[in-house]
Structure formats: structure tokens, C-alpha cells
Design a protein around this motif. Sequence first.
Motif, PDB file in Angstrom:
ATOM      1  N   ARG A  45       0.828  -1.198   0.000  1.00 18.15           N
ATOM      2  CA  ARG A  45       0.000   0.000   0.000  1.00 18.15           C
ATOM      3  C   ARG A  45       0.871   1.260   0.000  1.00 18.15           C
ATOM      4  NH1 ARG A  45      -2.004   3.738   3.324  1.00 18.15           N
ATOM      5  NH2 ARG A  45      -0.991   2.893   5.153  1.00 18.15           N
ATOM      6  N   ARG A  46       1.933   1.259   0.758  1.00 17.23           N
ATOM      7  CA  ARG A  46       2.803   2.431   0.859  1.00 17.23           C
ATOM      8  C   ARG A  46       3.683   2.613  -0.367  1.00 17.23           C
ATOM      9  NH1 ARG A  46       3.997   4.382   6.493  1.00 17.23           N
ATOM     10  NH2 ARG A  46       2.435   3.360   7.771  1.00 17.23           N
ATOM     11  N   ALA A  47       3.739   1.636  -1.248  1.00 18.92           N
ATOM     12  CA  ALA A  47       4.590   1.714  -2.429  1.00 18.92           C
ATOM     13  C   ALA A  47       3.998   2.640  -3.498  1.00 18.92           C
ATOM     14  CB  ALA A  47       4.805   0.319  -3.015  1.00 18.92           C
ATOM     15  N   TYR A  48       2.724   3.017  -3.380  1.00 20.93           N
ATOM     16  CA  TYR A  48       2.107   3.900  -4.356  1.00 20.93           C
ATOM     17  C   TYR A  48       2.608   5.324  -4.187  1.00 20.93           C
ATOM     18  CZ  TYR A  48      -1.332   0.210  -5.163  1.00 20.93           C
ATOM     19  OH  TYR A  48      -1.940  -0.962  -5.471  1.00 20.93           O
ATOM     20  N   THR A  49       2.801   6.009  -5.308  1.00 18.85           N
ATOM     21  CA  THR A  49       3.130   7.424  -5.248  1.00 18.85           C
ATOM     22  C   THR A  49       1.832   8.205  -5.026  1.00 18.85           C
ATOM     23  OG1 THR A  49       2.841   7.781  -7.612  1.00 18.85           O
ATOM     24  CG2 THR A  49       5.040   7.097  -6.877  1.00 18.85           C
ATOM     25  N   PRO A  50       1.924   9.424  -4.544  1.00 18.85           N
ATOM     26  CA  PRO A  50       0.702  10.220  -4.353  1.00 18.85           C
ATOM     27  C   PRO A  50      -0.107  10.375  -5.641  1.00 18.85           C
ATOM     28  CG  PRO A  50       2.518  11.231  -3.192  1.00 18.85           C
ATOM     29  CD  PRO A  50       3.094  10.105  -3.986  1.00 18.85           C
ATOM     30  N   GLU A  51       0.570  10.520  -6.764  1.00 20.71           N
ATOM     31  CA  GLU A  51      -0.148  10.670  -8.031  1.00 20.71           C
ATOM     32  C   GLU A  51      -0.906   9.387  -8.396  1.00 20.71           C
ATOM     33  OE1 GLU A  51      -1.956  12.434 -10.931  1.00 20.71           O
ATOM     34  OE2 GLU A  51      -0.613  13.494  -9.572  1.00 20.71           O
ATOM     35  N   GLU A  52      -0.300   8.243  -8.130  1.00 25.29           N
ATOM     36  CA  GLU A  52      -0.985   6.972  -8.395  1.00 25.29           C
ATOM     37  C   GLU A  52      -2.235   6.840  -7.515  1.00 25.29           C
ATOM     38  OE1 GLU A  52       2.503   3.864  -9.692  1.00 25.29           O
ATOM     39  OE2 GLU A  52       2.336   4.409  -7.586  1.00 25.29           O
ATOM     40  N   ILE A  53      -2.133   7.267  -6.281  1.00 29.54           N
ATOM     41  CA  ILE A  53      -3.275   7.194  -5.370  1.00 29.54           C
ATOM     42  C   ILE A  53      -4.393   8.091  -5.875  1.00 29.54           C
ATOM     43  CG2 ILE A  53      -4.073   7.742  -3.040  1.00 29.54           C
ATOM     44  CD1 ILE A  53      -1.252   6.914  -2.079  1.00 29.54           C
ATOM     45  N   ARG A  54      -4.058   9.330  -6.295  1.00 31.27           N
ATOM     46  CA  ARG A  54      -5.073  10.243  -6.820  1.00 31.27           C
ATOM     47  C   ARG A  54      -5.756   9.652  -8.046  1.00 31.27           C
ATOM     48  NH1 ARG A  54      -0.927  13.914  -6.688  1.00 31.27           N
ATOM     49  NH2 ARG A  54      -0.755  14.795  -4.624  1.00 31.27           N
ATOM     50  N   THR A  55      -4.964   9.074  -8.929  1.00 29.79           N
ATOM     51  CA  THR A  55      -5.511   8.482 -10.147  1.00 29.79           C
ATOM     52  C   THR A  55      -6.471   7.345  -9.809  1.00 29.79           C
ATOM     53  OG1 THR A  55      -3.495   9.048 -11.351  1.00 29.79           O
ATOM     54  CG2 THR A  55      -4.913   7.370 -12.328  1.00 29.79           C
ATOM     55  N   ARG A  56      -6.072   6.486  -8.895  1.00 30.60           N
ATOM     56  CA  ARG A  56      -6.932   5.358  -8.511  1.00 30.60           C
ATOM     57  C   ARG A  56      -8.218   5.835  -7.856  1.00 30.60           C
ATOM     58  NH1 ARG A  56      -3.718   0.118  -6.841  1.00 30.60           N
ATOM     59  NH2 ARG A  56      -5.805  -0.295  -6.089  1.00 30.60           N
ATOM     60  N   LEU A  57      -8.118   6.855  -6.995  1.00 27.84           N
ATOM     61  CA  LEU A  57      -9.315   7.378  -6.347  1.00 27.84           C
ATOM     62  C   LEU A  57     -10.259   7.996  -7.369  1.00 27.84           C
ATOM     63  CD1 LEU A  57      -7.842   8.978  -3.117  1.00 27.84           C
ATOM     64  CD2 LEU A  57      -9.335   6.993  -3.268  1.00 27.84           C
ATOM     65  N   ARG A  58      -9.715   8.746  -8.325  1.00 27.48           N
ATOM     66  CA  ARG A  58     -10.557   9.345  -9.371  1.00 27.48           C
ATOM     67  C   ARG A  58     -11.252   8.267 -10.201  1.00 27.48           C
ATOM     68  NH1 ARG A  58      -5.967  13.657 -10.507  1.00 27.48           N
ATOM     69  NH2 ARG A  58      -6.623  15.231  -8.997  1.00 27.48           N
ATOM     70  N   GLU A  59     -10.534   7.176 -10.502  1.00 28.05           N
ATOM     71  CA  GLU A  59     -11.146   6.064 -11.245  1.00 28.05           C
ATOM     72  C   GLU A  59     -12.296   5.455 -10.450  1.00 28.05           C
ATOM     73  OE1 GLU A  59      -7.945   3.383 -12.044  1.00 28.05           O
ATOM     74  OE2 GLU A  59      -7.090   4.659 -13.600  1.00 28.05           O
ATOM     75  N   ARG A  60     -12.101   5.283  -9.144  1.00 28.05           N
ATOM     76  CA  ARG A  60     -13.166   4.723  -8.297  1.00 28.05           C
ATOM     77  C   ARG A  60     -14.387   5.618  -8.268  1.00 28.05           C
ATOM     78  NH1 ARG A  60     -10.523   2.445  -2.724  1.00 28.05           N
ATOM     79  NH2 ARG A  60      -9.901   0.413  -3.522  1.00 28.05           N
ATOM     80  N   VAL A  61     -14.159   6.936  -8.148  1.00 30.26           N
ATOM     81  CA  VAL A  61     -15.273   7.878  -8.134  1.00 30.26           C
ATOM     82  C   VAL A  61     -16.010   7.826  -9.454  1.00 30.26           C
ATOM     83  CG1 VAL A  61     -15.863  10.341  -8.083  1.00 30.26           C
ATOM     84  CG2 VAL A  61     -14.294   9.396  -6.400  1.00 30.26           C
ATOM     85  N   HIS A  62     -15.276   7.770 -10.535  1.00 28.24           N
ATOM     86  CA  HIS A  62     -15.885   7.707 -11.867  1.00 28.24           C
ATOM     87  C   HIS A  62     -16.725   6.436 -12.007  1.00 28.24           C
ATOM     88  CE1 HIS A  62     -16.430   8.447 -16.096  1.00 28.24           C
ATOM     89  NE2 HIS A  62     -15.969   7.235 -16.357  1.00 28.24           N
ATOM     90  N   GLN A  63     -16.213   5.306 -11.528  1.00 30.81           N
ATOM     91  CA  GLN A  63     -16.973   4.049 -11.587  1.00 30.81           C
ATOM     92  C   GLN A  63     -18.206   4.117 -10.717  1.00 30.81           C
ATOM     93  OE1 GLN A  63     -14.159   1.068 -10.441  1.00 30.81           O
ATOM     94  NE2 GLN A  63     -13.224   0.930 -12.462  1.00 30.81           N
TER      95      GLN A  63
END
Length: 53
Positions: free
Chosen positions: A29-47
Motif C-alpha cells: 500500500r505504501r509503495a504507491y506514489t501520491p499521483e498513483e493514489i489520486r488516479t486510482r481514487l478518481r477512477e473509483r469515483v468515476h466508476q
Amino acid sequence: MRWWKMLGLAGIMGVAATGVVIARAERRRRAYTPEEIRTRLRERVHQADGRSS
């Protein structure tokens, strides 16, 4: 009384194995960069928005 010892050892081994699994998941979980986390969260919101419509 020998079976009590075996049961205790099995319990200790179970706790240790659980700790290893949790530590691996935390490292992953900690291996993600902040940008990767933002991207994943935006994808979840979009879904989620797509499902509610």
C-alpha cells in the motif's frame, strides 16, 4: 498436557503468520506514489458515478 503445548505453538504461529500478511499488505500500500493514489481514487469515483446513474 502435551496437546496444550501444541495448541499454544499453533496459536503463536498463526499470530506470526497474520502479522507477516499484514506487513506485506502495508508495504504494498505504501509503495504507491501520491499521483498513483489520486488516479486510482478518481477512477473509483468515476466508476461509482457510473453505477448510480
